[in-house]
Design a protein around this motif. Sequence first.
Motif, mmCIF file in Angstrom:
data_model
loop_
_atom_site.group_PDB
_atom_site.id
_atom_site.type_symbol
_atom_site.label_atom_id
_atom_site.label_comp_id
_atom_site.label_asym_id
_atom_site.label_seq_id
_atom_site.Cartn_x
_atom_site.Cartn_y
_atom_site.Cartn_z
ATOM 1 N N ARG A 64 3.885 18.528 -10.932
ATOM 2 C CA ARG A 64 2.828 18.933 -11.875
ATOM 3 C C ARG A 64 1.484 18.881 -11.195
ATOM 4 N NH1 ARG A 64 4.539 13.707 -14.129
ATOM 5 N NH2 ARG A 64 2.924 12.213 -13.558
ATOM 6 N N ILE B 281 3.914 1.758 3.286
ATOM 7 C CA ILE B 281 3.623 0.726 4.273
ATOM 8 C C ILE B 281 3.554 -0.600 3.554
ATOM 9 C CG2 ILE B 281 1.895 -0.123 5.870
ATOM 10 C CD1 ILE B 281 1.169 2.654 6.506
ATOM 11 N N ILE C 97 0.866 -1.162 0.000
ATOM 12 C CA ILE C 97 0.000 0.000 0.000
ATOM 13 C C ILE C 97 0.898 1.204 0.000
ATOM 14 C CG2 ILE C 97 -1.697 1.289 1.302
ATOM 15 C CD1 ILE C 97 -2.621 -1.343 2.458
ATOM 16 N N ASN C 98 0.760 2.012 -1.027
ATOM 17 C CA ASN C 98 1.656 3.140 -1.190
ATOM 18 C C ASN C 98 0.947 4.384 -0.700
ATOM 19 O OD1 ASN C 98 3.743 4.738 -1.969
ATOM 20 N ND2 ASN C 98 3.970 3.789 -3.955
ATOM 21 N N LEU C 99 1.240 4.806 0.532
ATOM 22 C CA LEU C 99 0.618 6.010 1.048
ATOM 23 C C LEU C 99 1.563 7.159 0.780
ATOM 24 C CD1 LEU C 99 -0.721 4.637 4.437
ATOM 25 C CD2 LEU C 99 -1.935 4.926 2.296
ATOM 26 N N ARG C 100 1.382 7.821 -0.350
ATOM 27 C CA ARG C 100 2.306 8.874 -0.719
ATOM 28 C C ARG C 100 1.587 10.196 -0.730
ATOM 29 N NH1 ARG C 100 4.549 7.818 -6.231
ATOM 30 N NH2 ARG C 100 5.958 9.470 -5.680
ATOM 31 N N LEU C 101 2.246 11.206 -0.194
ATOM 32 C CA LEU C 101 1.783 12.569 -0.363
ATOM 33 C C LEU C 101 2.289 13.008 -1.714
ATOM 34 C CD1 LEU C 101 2.640 14.042 3.162
ATOM 35 C CD2 LEU C 101 0.500 13.047 2.374
ATOM 36 N N ARG C 102 1.405 13.165 -2.658
ATOM 37 C CA ARG C 102 1.902 13.492 -3.975
ATOM 38 C C ARG C 102 0.977 14.474 -4.647
ATOM 39 N NH1 ARG C 102 -0.591 9.109 -7.522
ATOM 40 N NH2 ARG C 102 -2.340 8.672 -6.207
ATOM 41 N N SER C 103 1.506 15.104 -5.692
ATOM 42 C CA SER C 103 0.753 16.124 -6.396
ATOM 43 C C SER C 103 -0.436 15.511 -7.103
ATOM 44 C CB SER C 103 1.664 16.838 -7.392
ATOM 45 O OG SER C 103 2.681 17.536 -6.700
ATOM 46 N N LEU D 159 5.373 8.199 2.752
ATOM 47 C CA LEU D 159 5.272 7.081 3.676
ATOM 48 C C LEU D 159 4.880 5.859 2.870
ATOM 49 C CD1 LEU D 159 2.896 8.857 6.195
ATOM 50 C CD2 LEU D 159 5.375 8.762 6.348
ATOM 51 N N VAL E 227 7.986 13.013 3.752
ATOM 52 C CA VAL E 227 7.064 13.453 2.726
ATOM 53 C C VAL E 227 6.398 12.268 2.084
ATOM 54 C CG1 VAL E 227 6.852 14.750 0.567
ATOM 55 C CG2 VAL E 227 8.472 15.475 2.314
ATOM 56 N N LEU F 221 4.640 20.236 -3.122
ATOM 57 C CA LEU F 221 3.547 19.517 -3.769
ATOM 58 C C LEU F 221 2.672 20.539 -4.476
ATOM 59 C CD1 LEU F 221 2.463 17.057 -0.924
ATOM 60 C CD2 LEU F 221 3.694 16.460 -3.001
ATOM 61 N N VAL F 222 2.117 20.110 -5.586
ATOM 62 C CA VAL F 222 1.131 20.940 -6.275
ATOM 63 C C VAL F 222 -0.195 20.205 -6.101
ATOM 64 C CG1 VAL F 222 0.496 21.995 -8.458
ATOM 65 C CG2 VAL F 222 2.904 21.753 -7.858
#
Lengths: 508, 556
Positions: free
Chosen positions: B286, B12, A216-222, B10, B8, B333-334
């Motif tokens: 982006r 799991i 499970i990829n919990l990423r803060l991403r744009s 994570l 920035v 981040l955008v």
Amino acid sequence: MNVPHWLAALALGSVPCAGMAAQTAPSREPLQIDKPMEFVRYLFCDVDGDGRTDLTAVCAGQNRRELRTFLRRATEPQFGGAPSIMILDKDVVAFAFVQSAALAPRTLVLFTPERAIAVQATSDGAPSYAALFAHQLVWPAADPTDCVPLQSWVTDLDGDGREDVVVPEPDGARVVLQQASTGGCAFAVAAQWQLPPRIDRLAGRSGGSGRSSGTINLRLRSDDQVGEEDSRDRGPLVEVRARTPTIQFLDLDGDRRLDGWCVRNEAIWWWPQTSPGHFAATAVRWPLPLPEDRLPVFDPAFDVQLHDTDRDGRADLVLTTSSQRDGEIEVRIDLYRQQAEGNPWRAGADSRLRLQTLAAPPQLADVDGDGVLDLVAITLRTDLLGALQGGAAEFDVQSNVFRGDSGRFVVPALLTQKLSMQPRERRRGGGTFVRALAGGSGKPGSLLVHDGASLQLRPLVRDGKRLELGDPEWRVPVGDEESPVMPTGQAPELVVSGGHDATVVRWR
Amino acid sequence: MQRMTAMVVLTIGLSAGPLGAQEVAAPEHRLGSHEPSARVSGEMLTDTNGDGTYELLVLLRSGEVQRFALRSGGSLLLTGVLQLRDPSHTLLACGDLLPPSGVELIATEPTGTFVLAWPAADGVAPAPRAIARRARCALQLFAPQWSPFVQDLDGDGLLDLLVPSLQGCQPWLQSRPDGEEPLFSAMSPLLLPVRVDADCGGDSATDDHQGALVVPRVETLDLNGDGKPDLVTRQGQRHAFQLQGGVGHFLPAIEVDLEQFEDSTEKAAVAPGSTIVLGDKQMLERGDVDGDGIPDFVIAHRRKIWTFVSSRKGPQFDKARTQAVADDVSAMLVVDLDEDARSDLLTFQVQLPSIGSLLLGLVQSIDIDVRAIGYRSEKDGFAALPVWRRTVTLRIPSLLSLLSRQEELVQRFLDILDKARPLVRGAFTGAGQDDLAMVAANGASIELFAMASAPRELASASGRRMMRTLLFEDPDPVFDLDRIFGVLSGILDQRRSRLRGDAAVVGTAALRDPIAWRVQRLLAANLDGQDGDEVLVIYEGALDPLRVAYDVLTLR
């Protein structure tokens, strides 16, 4: 040419130290390489077979890698001749120098992921290449900014005067013995050493394994994708991972033949050389006598060394582990003497030292000059770390020397001495270190100290039954852009590396 | 002694959580099982003969590919075996390339790319059929592996080949000039951020030598709003974007080298001598800044931001709105923070403790400050002044105390991981359903949630809301270990709720004893030829992770 500032300081005279009878400044020899190339790593090895160790540097820059070999001359500057330069193909992962006979020049062998290739000079100076043998190197591709030296995997295993090669492969190694040959090198595979896969102590609890598992990829991403992620659909085109332990060579059983050994899954695995050039088909497993109260998941001090501490011809085990005691982390260094028959060691350690947090693995060297290995442990003075509170830049370590005697380490210590360290943020890595150096010829040794700001040689001096740490014989400052690199076993010499510049520091 | 800095990203890992050993009886749900004796490289479910019923393909490290079909009477029957010619260099995929119905097995190796046919009744497999002899993969793989190298890159309905290399991948686009046989034509190689590790460790006996090679997947995205996937690639700081022109045709790349964007302002130290600011590299993100549905691009270096608004012509890096922000940017981040369908700018500045403070962290906790600043999007850029601004603090306990509490901390972390249970969607209760099957909390059974379609709330929207709350709205800006665990646990709880929606458990099926077997993952497909899907459970041995087992379960 830019002169490193510490070199300029030396030219003005060494830093005077009170209490020194005589001060011998080390010699230093600058090396330089044109930008954009930079020095990456160094190997000391007698390449031309003249009995003097030469220096080979891996250099990299702008999508190019080279091996630069400086042959050592009898006169100063010892590395003053023009280096030979070998441009490395992008497929070359590793290299080593291999000798066919004592005092003969060594042959450069390059390793791609699947082939070993000898580089030989022809009469017109251009190199020629000869395929030696196939293998499956543990590294599936070359690092474009580095080249791995495999020199520690080269040794005369079978005692025939020709150096052999043990190639690290996934979960094992390939033993390739050099054969007699009229021209060039010839090799034959003698054994394939195989190990069980490494068990990760945490993965064993979590359910992870070497096989791919759902993530499970919990990423803060744009904002650019929506919807539930299924990581399997986003998996890479290729994912290859492999590892193998460091294999070392030692006569473990006292039969005067080198055996191969390593550590994996809390055991020593070793392959006895049953007769010259022949090894046991499967490894012998010696479970490590780990204390029950050892830290269960992550043990930062864990270290395993084999040395013949009692000079009976059999390798003894020096085992370092951590535990929790009275709310504090304690380090134990246990010595187990190898028994002549039956189980390799007894149920309990022959000698145990309890210490504070270690700053580095323990070192064994004859530093008191009695011909027996002593134990040198550098501990962190955690009780004094509070001095860093006010933004101070120094912290203390303690050098501890325990005399070796008949297969035990004697307490109280011969020496307990505080050393101040000044760690710096370095672009090239290379942290502080304290290296124990044997004196040889019945004399006490010394400590080579890199305290972050300088390099210094501190002699050990006998004071009755104890040792004292003398004032520095010499001290040279080390700039923020420089990092001392200590090649294994090559004292009294090291390289201070600074990117485009390097300096060979030599003492005594 | 570097410490972990602001998180920035994570990630799991999935765990089956072997808690409790209550055997749940209901073996009648198990339709078939298989336990390979040899080491397995991977598995796949696919319909190889086009009859609508899926088979299990098991790839062994030795290079053998075994095909199993479910037969009545409760068994997985071996119905075919193939041997790869060059196991150490072969990637395998499944795709429907050729006219006969059914999905083919496609292999790429150093001599080309081939379709592998299953043995006929006499047990002899036909010779591999070359489909692209020049599409060669020469990478050292040690063992064969499944790879997503067969995919429809240009969205034209025809499967293409993406053959990986040390620089990235070589695409071969499929066309059918005569309507029947596929023809593969090479396009320009794509540069990808290939990761190579050649770690020689140290000389200590406890050091390992580690090697790794990872070729990432090719990223596709509609960059100009025409509904067709375009290519997004990069190598180092050089990014490239290729728009799709005609069918199966990509235009020359629009390239940008981030190194040319430099803020000449001196890199700042927040408090000289005691902290350092992390990161000085240019970064690219982006997002849809102007709300036209087409991704725009933002480049940042130190305190300077360049916003490049894209159009129906695609990305452009000639005309930028250049702005200065309040602080050096360590990360950004955008992301749409105010839910107005336009991406805003969120910057982070991480203040690392000095070396001395990090060393002090051995014996006492240290704080890592992360300054988060948000700028609302406006027109073709962002507002000059920030709307959201706060400093959150990561409080890391002393390293020695972490070591002494490791058993407790590891168990807490594993308990949280147990919430991330394997799951799969499929038509388990009837044709056309989009049911959810998920491993139960105790790891001993699968729970079935019947639903006609998956709940519609998007993971990214709820994630953004949570991030905004944590960064700017939560009254407590300090995140110690307990709070971090709490956040992770909450994220996984939300995820489970989102997946289940309002559905209740309508059935269960027993799994193997979780003391002996851990569930690796679940797959779903029609394996028995009747309406609806079955679940394939893939296990690994708890004591020996190299042991693998497969069970086919029905949830009806």
